[in-house]
Enzyme design. Structure first.
Site, short mmCIF file in Angstrom:
data_model
loop_
_atom_site.label_atom_id
_atom_site.label_comp_id
_atom_site.label_asym_id
_atom_site.label_seq_id
_atom_site.Cartn_x
_atom_site.Cartn_y
_atom_site.Cartn_z
N CYS A 16 27.12 -29.53 10.66
CA CYS A 16 25.72 -29.90 11.75
C CYS A 16 26.18 -30.13 12.93
O CYS A 16 27.22 -30.71 13.17
CB CYS A 16 24.95 -30.82 10.78
SG CYS A 16 24.16 -30.55 8.96
N GLY A 42 25.36 -24.84 13.38
CA GLY A 42 23.70 -24.86 11.90
C GLY A 42 22.52 -24.11 12.72
O GLY A 42 22.17 -24.82 14.07
N ASN A 116 26.18 -35.99 11.39
CA ASN A 116 27.73 -34.12 10.92
C ASN A 116 28.01 -35.04 9.56
O ASN A 116 28.73 -35.86 10.20
CB ASN A 116 27.71 -34.25 12.78
CG ASN A 116 28.86 -33.01 11.83
OD1 ASN A 116 30.10 -32.58 12.75
ND2 ASN A 116 29.23 -31.92 11.08
N GLY A 117 28.76 -34.63 8.94
CA GLY A 117 29.43 -34.13 8.27
C GLY A 117 28.91 -35.03 6.85
O GLY A 117 27.68 -34.32 6.26
N TYR A 257 37.83 -21.99 13.97
CA TYR A 257 36.65 -21.53 13.27
C TYR A 257 35.61 -22.41 14.10
O TYR A 257 34.60 -21.61 15.13
CB TYR A 257 36.67 -21.50 12.03
CG TYR A 257 35.08 -20.23 11.55
CD1 TYR A 257 35.16 -19.86 12.19
CD2 TYR A 257 34.44 -21.05 10.88
CE1 TYR A 257 34.07 -18.97 12.39
CE2 TYR A 257 32.91 -20.70 10.65
CZ TYR A 257 32.57 -19.98 11.01
OH TYR A 257 31.35 -18.85 10.98
#
Length: 483
Positions: A16, A42, A116-117, A257
Site C-alpha cells: 500500500c 496499490g 502500509n504493512g 521490485y
C-alpha cells in the site's frame, strides 16, 4: 467490479502507499498527486481525508485518477492538512468498508489513519477488543489501532497513539490526521518505508520519494525505524521515540521490485541498485548468448546491468501492452488460454535465431515464466535462458506483501533444476543471497544479523508471527482432538 487481473497472478502483489501533508490550502489536491505517484503500490482503492476545522473524506474502489480526477470531488476535500492511501489488500476483503484512511470520532476529536504493512498480532488483539465491547466496522487490521486508542487511558492523541502502537506487532508505516496535526509512525525495525520531505515550509510524509518529486517537494530524510514524527504548525516537525531501539530490517524486496525505480530508498537509488543486482547476477551466472531481454517492466534495470557486465547486447525483445489493466473483466476460457500475449508480445525480428537471456525480478508460481519462455520459442529463439534478480522465493511474507501460501510457491517445492524443467528454459539461475547483499553494498549477508528483512528467501522472520503461529497451534490441537 474490480477483479484481479487474470494474467498477472505470478507476481508478489504490491503493498500500500501512504501520504500526508500539512500547510498548503490545496492539501488534498497535493495528496491526490502524491497518491498518483504511489499508484504502483496499490491499485484496488484509494482515499483522502482532509481537515479545515472539520474533517472531510472521500474513499472509493478504483485508481487514483478515476477517483480524484473530478473537480466536484476535490472541492469537498477542503483544508490545509490531508492524508491519503492507495490500497492493495493484504488483510481484509476487497470492499469499500476497508478502504483507507479509516476515520473515527474520539473524545479529543476526529482522527484518521492510513497504514502500509501488516500487523502480525491483529487477530489476537481484535479478539481481546471485541470481548471488551468494541464494535469493528471493517475487516482490516488497521482498525485495531483505532480501537486500541479508544480504550487507552491516555489523554492526548499522541499519548493514545503511542500506547496503541506499543501493543501492536508487525511491519508498518502509518500516517495519521488529527486536529491541526499530521503524524507519521514507522515500525521498530523499519521494515516498511516512510520518508519526510518539505514543500516550502510545509512538511510532507510519503511511502517513497517519487511522491515528493511529483509535487515539487524536497527530500529531507527517511523516518527512522521506531520513530514517530508529529507535524504541527506551531512546532514544525517533532521527533518522538516510543519504542526501545532495535536493529534495522528494511524489506529487501523494495529494492528488487516494489519501489518505483526512480525512488531513493534508505539512501540508495532503486534504479542503481537494480542495475548492480543485474551486474552481480551476470558475474554469478554468465551464459554465452546473443541478446539480453528484460521481462517488462520490472526486469529492465537488472537486464541493463546484466548486459553491461556481460557485454551482450540489450534489446526490448518483449513489448508490453500497457492498456491491459487489473480490471479486465471475466475473459472466456479461449481468451484466457492466450494468457500472457494480452500483456506481452515477442519482438520477433530481434529474437529469431538468437540465443536469448530473459531477465526478470522473481518467480512466484512460475506460470508467467512458462508463458514467456514459450513465447520466445514461438518467436524463433534458438536458446532461452532465464536469469532472476532475486534469490528463490520459497517463503510467504506476513509483513504486508501479498504472497501465495508457501505450498504454492514454485521454489518451495522444487530445486532450481526442477524449476528449469517446469518453465522449459535451457538454463535458469537466481542471484545468490550474498550476491544480492553485495549489490546493496555489503560484503555478504551477515549470518545471524542480516541487514534487511529477507524472510521470503530465508524463512528468517524478524517479527513474531503471533496470529499465524496461534492459528497453526489451533489447527494442530483440533487435529489431535479428532484423532
Amino acid at each position: 467490479m474490480l477483479t484481479t487481473h487474470p494474467f498477472d497472478d505470478d507476481k508478489l502483489r504490491e503493498e500500500c502507499g501512504v501520504f500526508g501533508i500539512l500547510g498548503p490550502q490545496d492539501a488534498a489536491a497535493l495528496a491526490a498527486l502524491g497518491l498518483h505517484a504511489l499508484q504502483h503500490r496499490g491499485q484496488e482503492a484509494a482515499g483522502i481525508v482532509s481537515f479545515d476545522g472539520d474533517f472531510h473524506a472521500h474513499r472509493s474502489m478504483g485508481q487514483v485518477g478515476d477517483i480524484f480526477g473530478s473537480e466536484q470531488v476535490m472541492r469537498t476535500l477542503k483544508g490545509d492538512a490531508a492524508i491519503g492511501h492507495v490500497r492493495y489488500a493484504t488483510t481484509g476483503e476487497t470492499a469499500l468498508r476497508n478502504v483507507q484512511p479509516l476515520y473515527a470520532e474520539f473524545e479529543f476529536g476526529g482522527f484518521a489513519v492510513a497504514h502500509n504493512g501488516n500487523l502480525t498480532n491483529a487477530l489476537q488483539l481484535r479478539r481481546q477488543l471485541v470481548r471488551r465491547g468494541c464494535l469493528f466496522q471493517s475487516t482490516t487490521d488497521t482498525e485495531v489501532i483505532i480501537h486500541l486508542m479508544a480504550t487507552s487511558r491516555g489523554g492526548s492523541v499522541i499519548d493514545r497513539l503511542v500506547e496503541a502502537v506499543r501493543q501492536v506487532e508487525g511491519a508498518y508505516s502509518l500516517v495519521c490526521l488529527a486536529k491541526d496535526m499530521v503524524i507519521g509512525v514507522r515500525d521498530p525495525l523499519g521494515v516498511r518505508p516512510l520518508v519526510l520531505g518539505m514543500l516550502g515550509d510545509a512538511p510532507v510524509l510519503a511511502s517513497e520519494t517519487v511522491a515528493l518529486d511529483i509535487i515539487g517537494a524536497d527530500f529531507v530524510r527517511d523516518i527512522e525505524p521506531g520513530e514517530m514524527v508529529v507535524l504541527d504548525k506551531k512546532n514544525g516537525v517533532t521527533s518522538l521515540r516510543p519504542f526501545t531501539p532495535q536493529g534495522t530490517r528494511f524489506c529487501v524486496f523494495e529494492f528488487i521490485y516494489f519501489a518505483r525505480p526512480d525512488s531513493f530508498v534508505e539512501g540508495h537509488s532503486v534504479y542503481d541498485v537494480r542495475k548492480k543486482i543485474g551486474a552481480e547476477l551476470a558475474r554469478e551466472s554468465h551464459v554465452d548468448a546473443d541478446l539480453i531481454i528484460p521481462v517488462p517492466d520490472s526486469g529492465v534495470p537488472a537486464a541493463l546491468g546484466y548486459a553491461e557486465e556481460s557485454r551482450i547486447p540489450f534489446d526490448l525483445g518483449i513489448i508490453r501492452n500497457h492498456y491491459v489493466g487489473r480490471t479486465f473483466i471475466q475473459p472466456t476460457d479461449k481468451i484466457r488460454h492466450l494468457g500472457v500475449k494480452l500483456k506481452h508480445n515477442a519482438n520477433r525480428h530481434f529474437i529469431e535465431g538468437k540465443r536469448v537471456v530473459l531477465v526478470d525480478d522473481s518467480i512466484v508460481r512460475g506460470t508467467t515464466s512458462v508463458k514467456i519462455v514459450e513465447m520466445m520459442r514461438q518467436a524463433g529463439a534458438k536458446e532461452v535462458h532465464m536469469r532472476i534478480s532475486s534469490p528463490p522465493t520459497n517463503n510467504s511474507c506476513f509483513y504486508g506483501i501479498d504472497t501465495p501460501e508457501k505450498e504454492k510457491l514454485l521454489a518451495h517445492k522444487n530445486t532450481v533444476e526442477q524449476m528449469r524443467e517446469y518453465i522449459k528454459a535451457d538454463s535458469l539461475a537466481f542471484i545468490s543471497l550474498d550476491g544480492l547483499y553485495k549489490a546493496l553494498g555489503h560484503a555478504k549477508r551477515d549470518g545471524d544479523i542480516p541487514q534487511y528483512c529477507d524472510a521470503c528467501f530465508t524463512g528468517d522472520y524478524p517479527i513474531a508471527l503471533t496470529d499465524y503461529d496461534a492459528g497453526r497451534a489451533e489447527v494442530s490441537y483440533l487435529a489431535e482432538r479428532r484423532a
